[in-house]
Design an enzyme around this catalytic site. Structure first.
Site, PDB file in Angstrom:
ATOM      1  N   VAL A  87     -10.250  36.856  61.762  1.00 11.88           N
ATOM      2  CA  VAL A  87     -10.486  37.503  63.043  1.00 11.88           C
ATOM      3  C   VAL A  87     -10.900  38.933  62.727  1.00 11.88           C
ATOM      4  O   VAL A  87     -10.144  39.680  62.098  1.00 11.88           O
ATOM      5  CB  VAL A  87      -9.227  37.474  63.928  1.00 11.88           C
ATOM      6  CG1 VAL A  87      -9.488  38.186  65.250  1.00 11.88           C
ATOM      7  CG2 VAL A  87      -8.796  36.030  64.191  1.00 11.88           C
ATOM      8  N   SER A  88     -12.106  39.301  63.123  1.00  7.28           N
ATOM      9  CA  SER A  88     -12.678  40.585  62.730  1.00  7.28           C
ATOM     10  C   SER A  88     -11.869  41.757  63.266  1.00  7.28           C
ATOM     11  O   SER A  88     -11.146  41.641  64.267  1.00  7.28           O
ATOM     12  CB  SER A  88     -14.122  40.688  63.237  1.00  7.28           C
ATOM     13  OG  SER A  88     -14.921  39.675  62.680  1.00  7.28           O
ATOM     14  N   ALA A  89     -11.998  42.894  62.599  1.00 13.02           N
ATOM     15  CA  ALA A  89     -11.331  44.114  63.033  1.00 13.02           C
ATOM     16  C   ALA A  89     -11.777  44.480  64.449  1.00 13.02           C
ATOM     17  O   ALA A  89     -12.956  44.315  64.786  1.00 13.02           O
ATOM     18  CB  ALA A  89     -11.639  45.256  62.076  1.00 13.02           C
TER      19      ALA A  89
END
Length: 420
Positions: A87-89
């Protein structure tokens, strides 16, 4: 404001908590502050969506603090430890959604799932829009479906399939967003993009990944801006990993060169070069402590034929085998059995500015270092403060129809990086 999640489910039955909501507010505030520091804003609808969607419910196994930190949450690893799903920043999620410019009623295709970004898109398109999310990994698809259903975003259609093919049965799409690193742009993404549509993707060119905004411009795609980013690589038919050429193989002190093309490189010669004398050269060009200069990387990739990237483990740094400015992917140059890479040094002990230079190894190390540094000087003199231009043409496009600049031939496209 009534959110999509509240319209589609009983918000009071959600496992969201006051602590989670407070951490989410703080997360969004940090993103806003970061954007302001860069001199950029954030669209109100993106801000509101990020305040509404409970990110922690899309990161099972992570603590609340980890879920709401401005960092990647790694969700699945391969047998070799490679990150397969994450899950991207939040800052990167916000950046790409701001680039995408989603409006209510839009039909949106997401390539690379996980659930969180799809939930944000569902907020942005509203009840009259549609979101389709495609992922090749059945585990990721199952996790995304479960999290979307649990949080009231089950109108999102999550499809298990190779994102290279898009989702023709739901096309055309007003917006397509790719949340995995893409080495190329397959025809399906262009064909399934509606007239006036916008494609946003982390595009890798010569090892450098930027979140690029693309729109149709005549017979090709042209960028409407780009930002620095990093993502896990695409899997499936579109997968193309960088080659890792070992320079020093000792565990914990590995040094490798990452190549994004098919050049023949003599790994033994490079290892021997590392054991020899080191040359250095300095450009006279300086950068401030917080001054961004990532466009220099694009210029070096455009102007140096042997451009690649160098990575080094901590043991190699501790022993002084190499001293790159950025050990996880430092710009480098391979030439004549040797290599050079970018370094920085303080201008003066009490200064906040650093001079850009190069260290080099090999029988012709000084010439290779000088060649590297000369292109730093050209960037400083002619291109500092300017931006590269991405254009994407079909693979069959003849040279005379391409703009001047670096042309990178890929499977489906010819991508040009040009400079003013």
């Amino acid at each position: 404001m009534t959110t999509q999640r509240e319209r589609d489910s009983d918000a009071d039955s959600s496992p969201d908590t006051p602590e989670a909501r407070a951490l989410r507010e703080a997360m969004v505030d940090r993103v806003l502050a970061w954007r302001a520091e860069l001199g950029q804003g954030l669209a109100d609808n993106v801000r509101d969506a990020m305040r509404a969607v409970p990110r922690h419910l899309f990161t099972p196994g992570a603590s609340l603090e980890e879920a709401y930190a401005d960092d990647v949450v790694r969700m699945k690893h391969g047998a070799d430890g490679t990150v397969l799903s994450s899950v991207s920043a939040p800052s990167v999620v916000a950046l790409m959604l701001d680039q995408l410019r989603v409006e209510p009623g839009h039909r949106v295709l997401e390539i690379g799932s996980g659930g969180y970004n799809a939930a944000l898109l569902a907020e942005l398109v509203g009840p009259d829009g549609e979101v389709t999310s495609v992922d090749i990994d059945p585990d990721v698809v199952a996790r995304a479906r479960a999290a979307l259903a649990a949080t009231g975003y089950d109108r999102v259609r999550v499809v298990c399939g190779d994102g290279e093919s898009g989702a023709a049965e739901r096309a055309p799409f007003d917006r397509i967003v790719v949340t995995v690193e893409a080495w190329d742009i397959p025809p399906a993404w262009v064909e399934q993009l509606a007239g006036g549509g916008r494609l946003v993707l982390p595009l890798r060119v010569r090892g450098l990944t930027r979140s690029v905004v693309l729109e149709r411009e005549g017979d090709h795609l042209a960028d409407r801006g780009y930002e620095l980013c990093g993502f896990v690589p695409m899997q499936g038919a579109g997968e193309r990993r960088e080659r890792r050429v070992p320079v020093h193989g000792e565990p914990g002190a590995r040094i490798e060169l990452l190549l994004d093309d098919d050049r023949d490189v003599d790994a033994e010669a490079l290892s021997a070069a590392l054991a020899g004398e080191r040359a250095e050269a300095w450009s006279g060009a300086t950068v401030g402590r917080m001054e961004p200069f990532d466009d220099l990387d694009l210029w070096l990739a455009s102007s140096l034929h042997g451009f690649c990237r160098l990575t080094a483990e901590q043991g190699a740094l501790d022993r002084g085998l190499v001293r790159p400015f950025w050990p996880r992917g430092n710009p480098a140059l391979v030439e004549d059995g040797g290599f050079a890479y970018r370094v920085l040094r303080l201008v003066a002990p009490d200064s906040s500015r650093h001079e850009l230079g190069a260290y080099a190894h090999g029988s012709d190390a000084q010439r290779v270092a000088d060649r590297f540094v000369e292109q730093v000087r050209v960037w400083d003199r002619d291109h500092r403060g300017s931006r590269a231009r991405y254009t994407v043409h079909p693979a069959h496009t003849p040279d005379e129809h391409l703009p001047r600049g670096l042309v990178v031939d890929k499977r489906h496209t010819r991508i040009t990086l040009s400079w003013p």
